[in-house]
Each structure stands twice: as structure tokens, then as C-alpha cells.
Scaffold this motif. Structure first.
Motif, PDB file in Angstrom:
ATOM      1  N   TRP A   1       6.596  -3.572  -3.202  1.00 48.24           N
ATOM      2  CA  TRP A   1       6.746  -2.869  -1.920  1.00 48.24           C
ATOM      3  C   TRP A   1       5.655  -3.288  -0.945  1.00 48.24           C
ATOM      4  CZ3 TRP A   1       3.662   0.258   1.026  1.00 48.24           C
ATOM      5  CH2 TRP A   1       4.280   0.915   2.086  1.00 48.24           C
ATOM      6  N   MET A   2       4.408  -3.348  -1.410  1.00 47.87           N
ATOM      7  CA  MET A   2       3.286  -3.673  -0.526  1.00 47.87           C
ATOM      8  C   MET A   2       3.425  -5.072   0.065  1.00 47.87           C
ATOM      9  SD  MET A   2      -0.012  -2.174  -2.575  1.00 47.87           S
ATOM     10  CE  MET A   2      -0.295  -0.412  -2.764  1.00 47.87           C
ATOM     11  N   ILE A   3       3.782  -6.050  -0.757  1.00 44.93           N
ATOM     12  CA  ILE A   3       3.873  -7.421  -0.268  1.00 44.93           C
ATOM     13  C   ILE A   3       5.058  -7.566   0.695  1.00 44.93           C
ATOM     14  CG2 ILE A   3       4.317  -9.803  -0.957  1.00 44.93           C
ATOM     15  CD1 ILE A   3       2.556  -9.322  -3.378  1.00 44.93           C
ATOM     16  N   LYS A   4       6.175  -6.907   0.386  1.00 50.29           N
ATOM     17  CA  LYS A   4       7.299  -6.924   1.332  1.00 50.29           C
ATOM     18  C   LYS A   4       6.882  -6.316   2.668  1.00 50.29           C
ATOM     19  CE  LYS A   4      11.268  -6.888  -1.800  1.00 50.29           C
ATOM     20  NZ  LYS A   4      12.437  -6.101  -2.270  1.00 50.29           N
ATOM     21  N   ARG A   5       6.144  -5.224   2.588  1.00 48.74           N
ATOM     22  CA  ARG A   5       5.684  -4.549   3.804  1.00 48.74           C
ATOM     23  C   ARG A   5       4.717  -5.447   4.587  1.00 48.74           C
ATOM     24  NH1 ARG A   5       6.734  -1.358   7.897  1.00 48.74           N
ATOM     25  NH2 ARG A   5       5.068   0.093   8.461  1.00 48.74           N
ATOM     26  N   LEU A   6       3.833  -6.160   3.884  1.00 51.22           N
ATOM     27  CA  LEU A   6       2.916  -7.084   4.543  1.00 51.22           C
ATOM     28  C   LEU A   6       3.675  -8.203   5.257  1.00 51.22           C
ATOM     29  CD1 LEU A   6      -0.115  -7.723   2.165  1.00 51.22           C
ATOM     30  CD2 LEU A   6      -0.195  -6.912   4.517  1.00 51.22           C
ATOM     31  N   VAL A   7       4.670  -8.765   4.605  1.00 54.52           N
ATOM     32  CA  VAL A   7       5.458  -9.841   5.201  1.00 54.52           C
ATOM     33  C   VAL A   7       6.170  -9.337   6.458  1.00 54.52           C
ATOM     34  CG1 VAL A   7       7.453 -11.348   4.857  1.00 54.52           C
ATOM     35  CG2 VAL A   7       5.709 -11.136   3.065  1.00 54.52           C
TER      36      VAL A   7
END
Length: 400
Positions: A365-371
Motif C-alpha cells: 500500500w505504501m509504495i503504491k501510494r508513493l508512486v
């Protein structure tokens, strides 16, 4: 950033091509700080090197190093020199690191005072390269600290170009219900004490112990006898708060009694139940845990509690393996004599997963949100993240 204890001794010179000007500590667990005495002894911390951390991290350092010193793992002269170099990061936000570097720090949600850092370096072409270090991170609420808000609390100018550190302690979990696990632990303990049993919970001395003690107190259990390091760190948590996620600890802490030494632990055990102990294991007062295993494993009037991650090679790790295989006996190694012995499994084994780490699902979730945020701020062709990473976790996690 960080210097834990799984290093060559003395440190491999290839690890550090230059003597560092700054060392950033995300939090005060051994695998993030315990290599500092080795660095000092090897001469890497000469000059004006500063060691940066939050108030809880800096205040816990002498407690942690004293524990290492008592087990022969550190030189006291080196410890004193390390503490002289420490500087507190008083609040979340921007910290200057030098003429061409700064960092944004906010709560990692792992333990009180644990921070993540987004480190911004100005390149020769005038552009910025930003690396993200989580240390260890957690999104769910615990009793002593609430979860991180990363990446939503990160300013646009500190959105990372690269992930430098991933915490994959729980790679097999997508979600995790800490509250349900804590309730199960507290209710089972209360029931065992009602039956007149001795309950010994084994817990890491820095954060896990404090989570356990506070939930047991809230369940109405008193007194609770706690290993000394656990009490000392509880006091640090009560006296210092770095960010809104750090939760209030009552002062004074009514109902908590300190286990002073191994002889005191043996004396408490000799009285019989009901008796509730939270025994620090993995950081501090190691002899108490060995005493509880030795006295309690073959006694049906005992409950031995394992909470969160347990080293499979430790006595409790072997006990849990034997429990899963429904074995009636287990082979252990006496921590004092180093001799192996066989013990009957007669105590009740209570396992609670009170993890202070996030899950693989959290990181996805965090990496998707960062992207998504990078695409919105920098444009569609610049949303990609580099992953140049150390991984905290098991070999299974590293394979991921």
C-alpha cells in the motif's frame, strides 16, 4: 544511517570508505545501534561526528549499552565517548545535515520515538536525490505508540527517489489485528491468575514489555512483576514524547513491581501462584527468562507466554516448535552450563503475536501510494522509485 550488531569485528573497512560526519539512528533497538561501540573502538568516530536521534532513542542508549556491557558485549570507555556525541532531534520535521543535505523526519510507528527519515542530497547539477529509510515501521495501533502516517505526512519536496530500507518482518501477513491479539493475551492471563497459576510472559525489553504491562494493567491485573530494563525504559517513555503518535504513559505506574535481580525472581517463584511476571528477553535481564523456563516448563501450574517474534534457536523458540508438533518433550540448552537437557512439556504455552512491525500488505500500500504521489507531483514519466535496499526480516523476507 544505523549501525547494528551483525557486523564483522572489528568492522570491515570496506563498509565505511570515509569516517562519517553524521550517524542517524531511527530508534534504539540493538540491531540498529549495537555496532556503535565497535565503530568507536575501530577509530571510525574520531573528529566531530554527531549521532542524531529522537529524545527516547538518545535516553535509551545508555540503558541499552549498560545491558550490553553487563554481558561483555561493549567497552564502557567507548560507550561514554559515544554518548558525548549524541544530539537530540527535538521534534518531527526538517533537520539540517550539512551544506548540501537535510532530512525530513516523522514517526515510524514502531516504538515510541522511532522515526523514518527522508534524506535529501543536493547533486552537482543542482537537482536533489532523496532516499527513504524506514528503520522499522508499523501502521497499526499499539498501546505505547500509534501507527505511522507515511507517506501521507511527507512533504512533496521530500518524496523519495529511492527506497533504501524495507521492514519485512511479517512477509506472510497482509493484514494484522494487534488489538485482538492483545485482548487474547490479557484475557488468558487474567483467567490463569484466577486459577492460581504462575504466568511468565517473555517480551523484548524495549516496547514489547511496555505494551504488555499496560494492557495487563488495563485488564485489572495487579501486581505485575517486571524485569528491571523494562521498568527503566517505561520511565523514559513516560518522561518523553516526540510526536503525536507517542502515547501517554501513566506516572506513577501503580501496580508495577521491579524484579531486582535473579535471586529476587527465584524468591517470587518460590511463593507460588497467583503470580504475573513480564520477563525481559532479547534485551535485558536474560537470566530471569532462563529461570522461568527451568522452573515452569514441567509444571502444569505455569503459563509461559511468547509474544511476537521469537528466535527459533532460543529456548522459547524451541518450545513453540515442539508445541506446534504436539510433542511431549523438548531438548533445550542451559544458558549457564551450555549443556543440553530434555524437559517435559507440562506448562500451558500461550502465544500472542504482538508485533510492532507492519506487514507485506502495508508496504504494498505504501509504495503504491508513493508512486501515486510522485506521478501527481513530478509527472507521469517520473513516478518510478528505485529500490536500493537493506531488508529487515527473515530470509523469506529477503527473497521477496
Amino acid at each position: 544511517v544505523e549501525f547494528g550488531h551483525i557486523i564483522s569485528n572489528p568492522p570491515d573497512k570496506h563498509l565505511l570508505l570515509r569516517k562519517p560526519k553524521k550517524i542517524i539512528l531511527t530508534h534504539s533497538h540493538y540491531d540498529h545501534i549495537a555496532g556503535l561501540p565497535d565503530l568507536m573502538e575501530a577509530g571510525y568516530l574520531n573528529g566531530s561526528c554527531e549521532i542524531l536521534g529522537t529524545p527516547q532513542t538518545i535516553k535509551i542508549l545508555p540503558i541499552a549499552f549498560d545491558d550490553m556491557f553487563s554481558h561483555g558485549e561493549a567497552c564502557y570507555t567507548d560507550i561514554a565517548k559515544i554518548l558525548e556525541r549524541c544530539r537530540m532531534i527535538e521534534k518531527p520535521g526538517v533537520t539540517e545535515l550539512g551544506e548540501d543535505a537535510d532530512m525530513y523526519n516523522a514517526s515510524a510507528g514502531h516504538i515510541p520515538g522511532a522515526m523514518y527519515s527522508s534524506i535529501r542530497i543536493k547533486l552537482s547539477n543542482g537537482e536533489y536525490y532523496v532516499g527513504f529509510v524506514a528503520g522499522d515501521k508499523c501502521r497499526h495501533k499499539q498501546r505505547v505508540v500509534y501507527g505511522t502516517q507515511f507517506p501521507d505526512d511527507l512533504p512533496d519536496e521530500y518524496l523519495p527517489s529511492a527506497i533504501w530500507w524495507l521492514d519485512l518482518t511479517n512477509p506472510r501477513l497482509d493484514t494484522f489485528d494487534w488489538e485482538a491479539e492483545a485482548t487474547k493475551m490479557a484475557d488468558s492471563t487474567y483467567q490463569a491468575l484466577e486459577e492460581g497459576k504462575i504466568v511468565a510472559h517473555f517480551a523484548f525489553g524495549n516496547s514489547r514489555t511496555q505494551n504488555l504491562v499496560l494492557r495487563l494493567l488495563e485488564r485489572g491485573i495487579r501486581p505485575i512483576y517486571v524485569g528491571g530494563v523494562g521498568v527503566d525504559i517505561m520511565r523514559v517513555y513516560a518522561e518523553h514524547s516526540w510526536c503525536p503518535q507517542d502515547q501517554k504513559i501513566p506516572r506513577p505506574l501503580e501496580g508495577v513491581r521491579r524484579i531486582e535481580e535473579a535471586a529476587h525472581c527465584e524468591e517470587l517463584i518460590s511463593r507460588g501462584g497467583p503470580l504475573c511476571m513480564v520477563v525481559t528477553s532479547g534485551m535485558g535481564d536474560h537470566g530471569y527468562a532462563a529461570s522461568c523456563v527451568r522452573n515452569g516448563l514441567e509444571n502444569p501450574n505455569w503459563v509461559l507466554g511468547a509474544n511476537s517474534w521469537v528466535d527459533s534457536r532460543s529456548p522459547m523458540g524451541r518450545i513453540l516448535q515442539a508445541t506446534e508438533r504436539h510433542e511431549s518433550r523438548v531438548t533445550l540448552t542451559d544458558s549457564e552450563t551450555r549443556r543440553s537437557y530434555s524437559a517435559a512439556m507440562r506448562a500451558q504455552i500461550l502465544e500472542s503475536h504482538l508485533s510492532s512491525h507492519g506487514t507485506l500488505g502495508d508496504w504494498v500500500w505504501m509504495i503504491k501510494r508513493l508512486v501515486e504521489r510522485r506521478r501527481k507531483v513530478f509527472g507521469k514519466n517520473k513516478e518510478k522509485l528505485d529500490v536500493i535496499t537493506l531488508t529487515h526480516g527473515t530470509q523469506r523476507a529477503k527473497a521477496l
